[in-house]
Design an enzyme around this catalytic site. Sequence first.
Site, PDB file in Angstrom:
ATOM      1  N   ILE A 194      35.906  37.961  45.173  1.00  0.00           N
ATOM      2  CA  ILE A 194      35.482  36.791  44.198  1.00  0.00           C
ATOM      3  C   ILE A 194      33.718  36.783  44.385  1.00  0.00           C
ATOM      4  CG2 ILE A 194      34.927  34.295  43.946  1.00  0.00           C
ATOM      5  CD1 ILE A 194      37.624  34.237  45.516  1.00  0.00           C
ATOM      6  N   PRO A 195      33.107  37.700  43.427  1.00  0.00           N
ATOM      7  CA  PRO A 195      31.652  37.779  43.338  1.00  0.00           C
ATOM      8  C   PRO A 195      30.924  36.428  43.150  1.00  0.00           C
ATOM      9  CG  PRO A 195      32.544  38.837  41.433  1.00  0.00           C
ATOM     10  CD  PRO A 195      33.842  38.218  42.196  1.00  0.00           C
ATOM     11  N   CYS A 196      30.837  35.492  44.212  1.00  0.00           N
ATOM     12  CA  CYS A 196      30.578  34.540  43.787  1.00  0.00           C
ATOM     13  C   CYS A 196      28.919  34.406  43.485  1.00  0.00           C
ATOM     14  CB  CYS A 196      30.456  33.519  45.079  1.00  0.00           C
ATOM     15  SG  CYS A 196      30.085  34.326  46.625  1.00  0.00           S
ATOM     16  N   TYR A 197      28.447  35.617  43.864  1.00  0.00           N
ATOM     17  CA  TYR A 197      26.890  35.787  43.759  1.00  0.00           C
ATOM     18  C   TYR A 197      26.433  36.153  42.084  1.00  0.00           C
ATOM     19  CZ  TYR A 197      28.261  40.563  43.435  1.00  0.00           C
ATOM     20  OH  TYR A 197      28.942  41.891  43.054  1.00  0.00           O
ATOM     21  N   VAL A 250      27.822  33.751  40.089  1.00  0.00           N
ATOM     22  CA  VAL A 250      27.707  32.368  39.488  1.00  0.00           C
ATOM     23  C   VAL A 250      26.645  31.807  39.620  1.00  0.00           C
ATOM     24  CG1 VAL A 250      29.320  30.346  39.506  1.00  0.00           C
ATOM     25  CG2 VAL A 250      30.435  32.616  40.020  1.00  0.00           C
TER      26      VAL A 250
END
Length: 106
Positions: free
Chosen positions: A54-57, A59
């Site tokens: 999950i590439p939260c960066y 978001v």
Amino acid sequence: MKEKNTFEVIYDIVCQIPYGQVATYGQIAQLAGNKRLARVVGYALHVNPDPQRIPCYRVVNRFGEVSDAFAFGGGNRQIELLEAEGVRFCDGKVDMDGYQWKKQRF
DNA sequence: CTGGTGACCGCTT
DNA sequence: AAAGCGGCCACCA
């Protein structure tokens, strides 16, 4: 078959963000079902059980700025990662003009 | 079991 | 025009 909980849906959407693009919490929330889930989206990324998946960066909030709460690991780590992908930053904000993940209309 | 909070957004007064 | 509040989901005490 277990139905995906809201969190799973959020993770799935965030994982679908293409390279070199960013999405907003509201955008993901709306795709997840209700735009009001934006808060849940933030919490979902907060727990972020699988940061590698999950590439939260990728978001950011609707201002195109990263969260000022934890900053994803002590600083603008997120911004540097996005810059590494080719995303342009302006005063710490993403150039949402052409980098915001807009569902390809065609 | 109940109450409260959180990396947010939009609407209402 | 600006400011305040609610809503949804999951987890903690």
